[in-house]
Scaffold this motif. Sequence first.
Motif, PDB file in Angstrom:
ATOM      1  N   TYR A  42      -2.936  31.672  30.718  1.00 15.42           N
ATOM      2  CA  TYR A  42      -3.090  33.076  30.871  1.00 15.42           C
ATOM      3  C   TYR A  42      -1.359  33.730  30.423  1.00 15.42           C
ATOM      4  O   TYR A  42      -0.558  32.872  30.476  1.00 15.42           O
ATOM      5  CB  TYR A  42      -3.003  33.467  32.559  1.00 15.42           C
ATOM      6  CG  TYR A  42      -2.005  33.274  33.405  1.00 15.42           C
ATOM      7  CD1 TYR A  42      -1.618  32.112  33.828  1.00 15.42           C
ATOM      8  CD2 TYR A  42      -0.888  34.171  33.716  1.00 15.42           C
ATOM      9  CE1 TYR A  42      -0.610  31.750  34.943  1.00 15.42           C
ATOM     10  CE2 TYR A  42      -0.097  34.188  34.727  1.00 15.42           C
ATOM     11  CZ  TYR A  42       0.224  32.740  35.261  1.00 15.42           C
ATOM     12  OH  TYR A  42       1.291  32.590  36.068  1.00 15.42           O
TER      13      TYR A  42
ATOM     14  N   GLN B  58       0.354  37.722  28.897  1.00 15.38           N
ATOM     15  CA  GLN B  58       0.265  39.230  28.620  1.00 15.38           C
ATOM     16  C   GLN B  58      -0.548  39.335  27.424  1.00 15.38           C
ATOM     17  O   GLN B  58      -0.765  38.436  26.693  1.00 15.38           O
ATOM     18  CB  GLN B  58       1.675  39.654  28.246  1.00 15.38           C
ATOM     19  CG  GLN B  58       2.439  40.073  29.543  1.00 15.38           C
ATOM     20  CD  GLN B  58       3.895  40.115  29.258  1.00 15.38           C
ATOM     21  OE1 GLN B  58       4.493  39.646  28.066  1.00 15.38           O
ATOM     22  NE2 GLN B  58       4.789  40.890  30.085  1.00 15.38           N
ATOM     23  N   PRO B  59      -1.245  40.625  27.484  1.00  8.89           N
ATOM     24  CA  PRO B  59      -1.892  40.697  26.050  1.00  8.89           C
ATOM     25  C   PRO B  59      -1.050  40.744  24.885  1.00  8.89           C
ATOM     26  O   PRO B  59       0.025  40.934  24.975  1.00  8.89           O
ATOM     27  CB  PRO B  59      -2.536  42.346  26.212  1.00  8.89           C
ATOM     28  CG  PRO B  59      -2.553  42.210  27.625  1.00  8.89           C
ATOM     29  CD  PRO B  59      -1.339  41.783  28.125  1.00  8.89           C
ATOM     30  N   GLY B  60      -1.737  40.120  23.869  1.00  9.87           N
ATOM     31  CA  GLY B  60      -0.900  40.120  22.393  1.00  9.87           C
ATOM     32  C   GLY B  60      -0.123  39.228  22.260  1.00  9.87           C
ATOM     33  O   GLY B  60       0.637  39.069  21.053  1.00  9.87           O
TER      34      GLY B  60
ATOM     35  N   LYS C 232      -2.810  34.335  23.016  1.00 11.87           N
ATOM     36  CA  LYS C 232      -3.706  33.398  23.923  1.00 11.87           C
ATOM     37  C   LYS C 232      -4.610  32.795  23.179  1.00 11.87           C
ATOM     38  O   LYS C 232      -5.128  31.477  23.166  1.00 11.87           O
ATOM     39  CB  LYS C 232      -4.255  34.012  25.083  1.00 11.87           C
ATOM     40  CG  LYS C 232      -3.057  34.749  26.082  1.00 11.87           C
ATOM     41  CD  LYS C 232      -3.729  35.010  27.442  1.00 11.87           C
ATOM     42  CE  LYS C 232      -4.461  36.415  27.091  1.00 11.87           C
ATOM     43  NZ  LYS C 232      -3.607  37.437  26.868  1.00 11.87           N
TER      44      LYS C 232
ATOM     45  N   ASP D 240     -14.432  39.321  25.344  1.00 12.91           N
ATOM     46  CA  ASP D 240     -13.301  40.319  25.253  1.00 12.91           C
ATOM     47  C   ASP D 240     -13.365  41.149  24.038  1.00 12.91           C
ATOM     48  O   ASP D 240     -12.761  42.254  23.839  1.00 12.91           O
ATOM     49  CB  ASP D 240     -11.947  39.833  25.567  1.00 12.91           C
ATOM     50  CG  ASP D 240     -11.117  40.520  26.421  1.00 12.91           C
ATOM     51  OD1 ASP D 240     -11.800  40.999  27.285  1.00 12.91           O
ATOM     52  OD2 ASP D 240      -9.879  40.440  26.329  1.00 12.91           O
TER      53      ASP D 240
ATOM     54  N   ASP E 178     -13.115  33.533  26.462  1.00  5.84           N
ATOM     55  CA  ASP E 178     -12.197  34.662  26.316  1.00  5.84           C
ATOM     56  C   ASP E 178     -12.720  35.744  26.493  1.00  5.84           C
ATOM     57  O   ASP E 178     -13.421  36.585  25.622  1.00  5.84           O
ATOM     58  CB  ASP E 178     -11.683  34.487  24.781  1.00  5.84           C
ATOM     59  CG  ASP E 178     -10.450  35.251  24.418  1.00  5.84           C
ATOM     60  OD1 ASP E 178      -9.953  35.700  25.183  1.00  5.84           O
ATOM     61  OD2 ASP E 178     -10.313  35.424  23.101  1.00  5.84           O
ATOM     62  N   THR E 179     -12.379  36.393  27.757  1.00  5.49           N
ATOM     63  CA  THR E 179     -11.539  36.168  28.766  1.00  5.49           C
ATOM     64  C   THR E 179     -12.739  35.491  29.982  1.00  5.49           C
ATOM     65  O   THR E 179     -13.638  36.020  30.249  1.00  5.49           O
ATOM     66  CB  THR E 179     -10.544  36.924  29.331  1.00  5.49           C
ATOM     67  OG1 THR E 179     -11.212  38.124  29.827  1.00  5.49           O
ATOM     68  CG2 THR E 179      -9.616  37.408  28.295  1.00  5.49           C
TER      69      THR E 179
ATOM     70  N   HIS F 231      -6.009  37.089  31.107  1.00  7.26           N
ATOM     71  CA  HIS F 231      -4.774  38.177  30.955  1.00  7.26           C
ATOM     72  C   HIS F 231      -3.966  37.842  32.174  1.00  7.26           C
ATOM     73  O   HIS F 231      -4.463  37.544  33.172  1.00  7.26           O
ATOM     74  CB  HIS F 231      -5.310  39.644  30.855  1.00  7.26           C
ATOM     75  CG  HIS F 231      -6.060  39.908  29.678  1.00  7.26           C
ATOM     76  ND1 HIS F 231      -5.689  39.516  28.344  1.00  7.26           N
ATOM     77  CD2 HIS F 231      -7.449  40.375  29.303  1.00  7.26           C
ATOM     78  CE1 HIS F 231      -6.628  39.955  27.423  1.00  7.26           C
ATOM     79  NE2 HIS F 231      -7.647  40.505  28.016  1.00  7.26           N
TER      80      HIS F 231
END
Lengths: 200, 302
Positions: B22, B24-26, B29, B45, B83-84, B140
């Motif tokens: 896990y 943060q976005p961007g 991952k 996602d 994902d996710t 996330h």
Amino acid sequence: MLARVSNLEAFRYWRESEDAELEPLLASIREESPPSSAMAAGTALHAALETAQEGECDVLYAEGYKFIIRADVTLALPRVREIRGYKNYGPLRVTGKVDCIEGKRVDDHKSTGRFDPERYIEGYQWRYYLDLFDADRFRWNVFEMDAVDDYNHAGPAYEVFAFHQLEQFRYPGLHQDCATLAADFYEFARAHNLTPRAAA
Amino acid sequence: MSLKIIKSSDPIKVERLNVVIYAQPGIGKTSLAFTAESPLLLDFDQGAHRAANRKDTVRVNSWGDVTAISADDLAPYSTVIVDTAGRALDALSADIIRRDAKKGRGGALTLQGYGSLKAEFIAWLKALNGMGKDVVLIAHMDEQRNGDEIVERLDVQGGSKGEIYKAADAMGRIAIQSGKRVLLFSPTDASFGKNPGNLDPLTIPDKNSPDFEGFLAGVINSIKDALNAMTEEQIKAQAVLEEWRSRIAELDGADAFNNEIPEIKKQPQAVQALFAHAATAAGLVFDKKASGYVSAPAQKVA
């Protein structure tokens, strides 16, 4: 100074919780507050499991409580149960009693109205038990249960409606994390003239 | 519905893992997940196209797309990436309500619906593991403020989050430290982790580095090796504990306990605790001056 693992966990929880008040924490460490009905039921469930033998049942009885099993629960219960360990962290001696030990795994039974894995994972109870017993793996056996009316039973009755197993592991720095919290607790206890009534 | 108490058995060799990653976005991952061994990504996602090192991907619009995937379809792959995980559970929830309207209220699952969600999600993971696949569950990160502190949590809705914690054999998060991406498995006071591999923080190689390819595959193999080493340690430790459990049960009286003290001091903590417990149960107390056990003084009768 001798303190229980539960004292340290109560202190950590109080410190992390914005809304938690000091007096109930001090009362719990001094063991001045009576156990809640949920805690008493949890103690009774532990008593039932402490002496449980291999086999299958749909009802457990202990200490006047009745536990009706309404979930499919398969539980491998180690034979070494209810063992107390000790470890010194500087001037603080910490003690805790595990429900079961199997090799390098410690098992702990929990009863709750709602399964909240984050509450268990973020806590320090599992870290101390791994450190106290030099174990690698910690397993929670969580019984989700509610009080129910049972007119065929004179005492309190609970229905176990779900069962969960959750595990955590020793990690690098675990002992140091325990030592840091123990040092903070020791200072807190001294500042409040606390003498935790930990079991000898 | 019953409680079945069974005898503990020796742990078995770990061949397949469920790993949660896990962040943060961007932060990369999905790119990291693609460095697992022979991966197939289930793109709940709809964001896999952003990964520079994109590999085989199934775009998932509904849970039906997942159930349509056969064992033969999965045969060429060693790792299934979800994902996710949060979106996968959302898709499964919608499918459960579609199949049985009584399990939903206003688009959300009822208590009974949650029961189905948990059972079906775990069954699906077990089926994937049974087919010999490792599973990487991507989630996330949700940052929650607690006073002055930021606490990092998995961003997964409701009670289904518990199923992910239960299913995860290992749980790591990606963070930026000194300008580099690192993969951290150890928990802290502000973040979750599960570190059965006892891994120190791992610097994730640059995406253009040859070391990046296969990075997560190496991590997963390290965790399996560590878990299997732990299994061997566990079997040995249990054998020692059992041997001493029998031996301690035979001890009778202070002298018998005292004769064992030199040997007990060499034993693991669990054996020492068991010994002390047995001595107390036998009515003995440890006399520091005598460096041994003596009979506990008789209780005064009121």
